[in-house]
Design an enzyme around this catalytic site. Structure first.
Site, PDB file in Angstrom:
ATOM      1  CG  HIS A 151      -2.122  -0.850   1.085  1.00 22.77           C
ATOM      2  ND1 HIS A 151      -2.087  -2.197   1.320  1.00 22.77           N
ATOM      3  CD2 HIS A 151      -3.398  -0.564   0.709  1.00 22.77           C
ATOM      4  CE1 HIS A 151      -3.287  -2.710   1.094  1.00 22.77           C
ATOM      5  NE2 HIS A 151      -4.103  -1.744   0.718  1.00 22.77           N
ATOM      6  CE  LYS A 155      -4.212  -0.540   4.703  1.00 21.14           C
ATOM      7  NZ  LYS A 155      -5.520   0.107   4.976  1.00 21.14           N
TER       8      LYS A 155
HETATM    9  N1  LIG Z   1     -12.905  -0.859   1.710  1.00 22.23           N
HETATM   10  C1  LIG Z   1     -12.221  -0.328   0.694  1.00 22.23           C
HETATM   11  O1  LIG Z   1     -12.399  -0.693  -0.482  1.00 22.23           O
HETATM   12  C2  LIG Z   1     -11.199   0.710   0.994  1.00 22.23           C
HETATM   13  C3  LIG Z   1     -10.973   1.060   2.281  1.00 22.23           C
HETATM   14  N2  LIG Z   1     -10.084   2.029   2.591  1.00 22.23           N
HETATM   15  C4  LIG Z   1     -10.000   2.389   3.992  1.00 22.23           C
HETATM   16  O2  LIG Z   1     -10.669   3.633   4.162  1.00 22.23           O
HETATM   17  C5  LIG Z   1     -10.077   4.347   5.250  1.00 22.23           C
HETATM   18  C6  LIG Z   1      -9.713   5.747   4.794  1.00 22.23           C
HETATM   19  O3  LIG Z   1      -8.683   5.680   3.855  1.00 22.23           O
HETATM   20  P1  LIG Z   1      -8.124   7.008   3.166  1.00 22.23           P
HETATM   21  O4  LIG Z   1      -9.219   7.732   2.504  1.00 22.23           O
HETATM   22  O5  LIG Z   1      -6.941   6.594   2.379  1.00 22.23           O
HETATM   23  O6  LIG Z   1      -7.633   7.819   4.461  1.00 22.23           O
HETATM   24  P2  LIG Z   1      -7.491   9.392   4.652  1.00 22.23           P
HETATM   25  O7  LIG Z   1      -6.639   9.593   5.859  1.00 22.23           O
HETATM   26  O8  LIG Z   1      -7.110  10.035   3.379  1.00 22.23           O
HETATM   27  O9  LIG Z   1      -8.986   9.877   4.997  1.00 22.23           O
HETATM   28  C7  LIG Z   1      -9.625   9.705   6.220  1.00 22.23           C
HETATM   29  C8  LIG Z   1     -10.373  10.994   6.500  1.00 22.23           C
HETATM   30  O10 LIG Z   1     -11.252  10.813   7.604  1.00 22.23           O
HETATM   31  C9  LIG Z   1     -11.140  11.972   8.453  1.00 22.23           C
HETATM   32  N3  LIG Z   1     -11.584  11.633   9.790  1.00 22.23           N
HETATM   33  C10 LIG Z   1     -10.843  11.329  10.890  1.00 22.23           C
HETATM   34  N4  LIG Z   1     -11.663  11.035  11.927  1.00 22.23           N
HETATM   35  C11 LIG Z   1     -12.934  11.129  11.459  1.00 22.23           C
HETATM   36  C12 LIG Z   1     -14.201  10.948  12.053  1.00 22.23           C
HETATM   37  N5  LIG Z   1     -14.341  10.613  13.345  1.00 22.23           N
HETATM   38  N6  LIG Z   1     -15.295  11.119  11.287  1.00 22.23           N
HETATM   39  C13 LIG Z   1     -15.184  11.517   9.999  1.00 22.23           C
HETATM   40  N7  LIG Z   1     -14.006  11.707   9.390  1.00 22.23           N
HETATM   41  C14 LIG Z   1     -12.892  11.522  10.111  1.00 22.23           C
HETATM   42  C15 LIG Z   1      -9.668  12.323   8.346  1.00 22.23           C
HETATM   43  O11 LIG Z   1      -9.444  13.644   8.781  1.00 22.23           O
HETATM   44  P3  LIG Z   1      -8.016  14.000   9.456  1.00 22.23           P
HETATM   45  O12 LIG Z   1      -6.985  13.702   8.415  1.00 22.23           O
HETATM   46  O13 LIG Z   1      -8.177  15.448   9.788  1.00 22.23           O
HETATM   47  O14 LIG Z   1      -7.914  13.117  10.663  1.00 22.23           O
HETATM   48  C16 LIG Z   1      -9.425  12.146   6.857  1.00 22.23           C
HETATM   49  O15 LIG Z   1      -9.788  13.297   6.109  1.00 22.23           O
HETATM   50  C17 LIG Z   1      -8.901   3.491   5.713  1.00 22.23           C
HETATM   51  O16 LIG Z   1      -9.309   2.712   6.812  1.00 22.23           O
HETATM   52  C18 LIG Z   1      -8.608   2.605   4.529  1.00 22.23           C
HETATM   53  O17 LIG Z   1      -8.024   1.391   4.900  1.00 22.23           O
HETATM   54  C19 LIG Z   1      -9.372   2.683   1.626  1.00 22.23           C
HETATM   55  C20 LIG Z   1      -9.538   2.345   0.318  1.00 22.23           C
HETATM   56  C21 LIG Z   1     -10.482   1.344  -0.116  1.00 22.23           C
HETATM   57  O1  LIG Z   2      -5.886   2.078   2.938  1.00 18.02           O
HETATM   58  C1  LIG Z   2      -6.107   1.765   1.746  1.00 18.02           C
HETATM   59  O2  LIG Z   2      -5.713   2.441   0.795  1.00 18.02           O
HETATM   60  C2  LIG Z   2      -6.884   0.552   1.496  1.00 18.02           C
HETATM   61  N1  LIG Z   2      -7.439  -0.042   2.491  1.00 18.02           N
HETATM   62  C3  LIG Z   2      -8.235  -1.206   2.440  1.00 18.02           C
HETATM   63  C4  LIG Z   2      -7.570  -2.324   3.210  1.00 18.02           C
HETATM   64  O3  LIG Z   2      -7.051  -2.066   4.310  1.00 18.02           O
HETATM   65  O4  LIG Z   2      -7.581  -3.464   2.733  1.00 18.02           O
HETATM   66  C5  LIG Z   2      -8.654  -1.571   1.042  1.00 18.02           C
HETATM   67  C6  LIG Z   2      -7.597  -1.320   0.008  1.00 18.02           C
HETATM   68  O5  LIG Z   2      -6.582  -2.236   0.206  1.00 18.02           O
HETATM   69  C7  LIG Z   2      -7.089   0.104   0.107  1.00 18.02           C
END
Ligand SMILES: NC(=O)C1=CN([C@@H]2O[C@H](COP(=O)(O)OP(=O)(O)OC[C@H]3O[C@@H](n4cnc5c(N)ncnc54)[C@H](OP(=O)(O)O)[C@@H]3O)[C@@H](O)[C@H]2O)C=CC1
Ligand SMILES: O=C(O)C1=N[C@H](C(=O)O)C[C@H](O)C1
EC number: 1.17.1.8
Length: 261
Positions: A151, A155
């Site tokens: 990743h 992450k």
């Molecule tokens: N299931 C899937 O297919 C996928 C899952 N993911 C998962 O999604 C999650 C987010 O990933 P990603 O977008 O890369 O991460 P980011 O850090 O880019 O985004 C997370 C956002 O959530 C904000 N945040 C923090 N606390 C809260 C809260 N209590 N309520 C609402 N928003 C909040 C953060 O703000 P701040 O930075 O100010 O804390 C930040 O802007 C991860 O757990 C990742 O593993 C990612 C890709 C695909």
């Molecule tokens: O953090 C990410 O980017 C992603 N998170 C998810 C995971 O933890 O598996 C899904 C995907 O791999 C992207």
């Protein structure tokens, strides 16, 4: 129109999701949530100047008619967010990874009590969903397996939710047995990776990467490698859209996109 709220709207996934929801003719974006946001309306961001969407910054103050809560936040906030959604009759579509098995069980019990449908998808990408299914199938015949997930270096959680879920799915069918040399010693701690029921999981974090996974199987004189790559976060959006369309037809909290495809 499905009324949607996006939690984590300023993040990498949240921002991609906001764009998808705004462009989807069947969805109406009725709110976005981030406790750290300073704006009151999404239209304060020049990229969304044509919208009129309230920004919520405190769970307790959210007053919304949203029907679906899409969550891409942080491992430390996703449990409280999902609980809030379920308690308010909003169907959660959860992409955030890192919840414990106990947290998921508690939320499933709450969804059942409230009769609210929801989905936790460790990965919304179809290539990852297929990889997990193929890996489960292969493990019946090739029980020696290691997982490498790769990743981007921002992450937070390791191993990835996808890698952990892959290991869990494989464990459902894999014959219990010791893998590797019983006398092996790590001369550098961690060299053999994390251990999930005897399967090793290795987490790579590098700039330039998005989300990738390999499942490696070894047998006598042969090997099988299954690999998937998400090169762009757009890869997750059709899965998020399908879940958002369908989730209100259910009355339980499920784990895995395959449950609704
Ligand atoms: N299931 C899937 O297919 C996928 C899952 N993911 C998962 O999604 C999650 C987010 O990933 P990603 O977008 O890369 O991460 P980011 O850090 O880019 O985004 C997370 C956002 O959530 C904000 N945040 C923090 N606390 C809260 C809260 N209590 N309520 C609402 N928003 C909040 C953060 O703000 P701040 O930075 O100010 O804390 C930040 O802007 C991860 O757990 C990742 O593993 C990612 C890709 C695909
Ligand atoms: O953090 C990410 O980017 C992603 N998170 C998810 C995971 O933890 O598996 C899904 C995907 O791999 C992207």
């Amino acid at each position: 129109m499905v009324k949607v709220l996006v939690a984590g709207f300023k993040g990498r996934m949240g921002n991609t999701t906001v764009q998808m929801v705004l462009e989807h003719e069947g969805f109406d974006l009725v709110g976005v949530f981030d406790p750290m946001a300073s704006e009151k309306n999404l239209n304060e961001n020049p990229a969304y100047s044509q919208t009129d969407v309230p920004v919520f910054t405190n769970l307790a103050n959210i007053k919304t008619d949203a029907e679906v809560w899409i969550d891409f936040t942080r491992p430390t906030s996703v449990f409280e967010n999902t609980k809030f959604a379920l308690e308010h009759g909003i169907s959660p579509v959860i992409g955030t990874t890192g919840m414990t098995d106990d947290q998921v069980k508690e939320l499933q019990a709450l969804a059942k009590e409230k009769q609210v449908g929801g989905l936790i998808a460790p990965n919304f990408g179809i290539s990852a969903v297929l990889l997990m299914q193929f890996a489960k199938q292969a493990a019946k015949y090739l029980p020696d397996v290691e997982i490498i997930e790769m990743h981007h270096d921002n992450k937070l959680d390791a191993p990835s939710g996808t890698a952990l879920n892959t290991a869990k799915m494989i464990a459902e069918v894999r014959k219990e047995h010791y893998q590797g040399n019983p006398d092996e010693k790590e001369t550098l701690p961690g060299a053999r990776g994390a251990n999930y029921e005897g399967m090793r999981i290795h987490a790579v974090r590098l700039p330039g990467y998005v989300a990738h996974e390999q499942v490696l199987f070894g047998g006598k004189g042969e090997a099988l490698t299954i690999r998937q790559d998400s090169f762009d976060r757009i890869s997750f959006m059709s899965g998020v859209a399908v879940a958002t369309e369908k989730i209100r037809n259910y009355s339980e909290l499920m784990v895995g996109l395959e449950n609704i495809l």
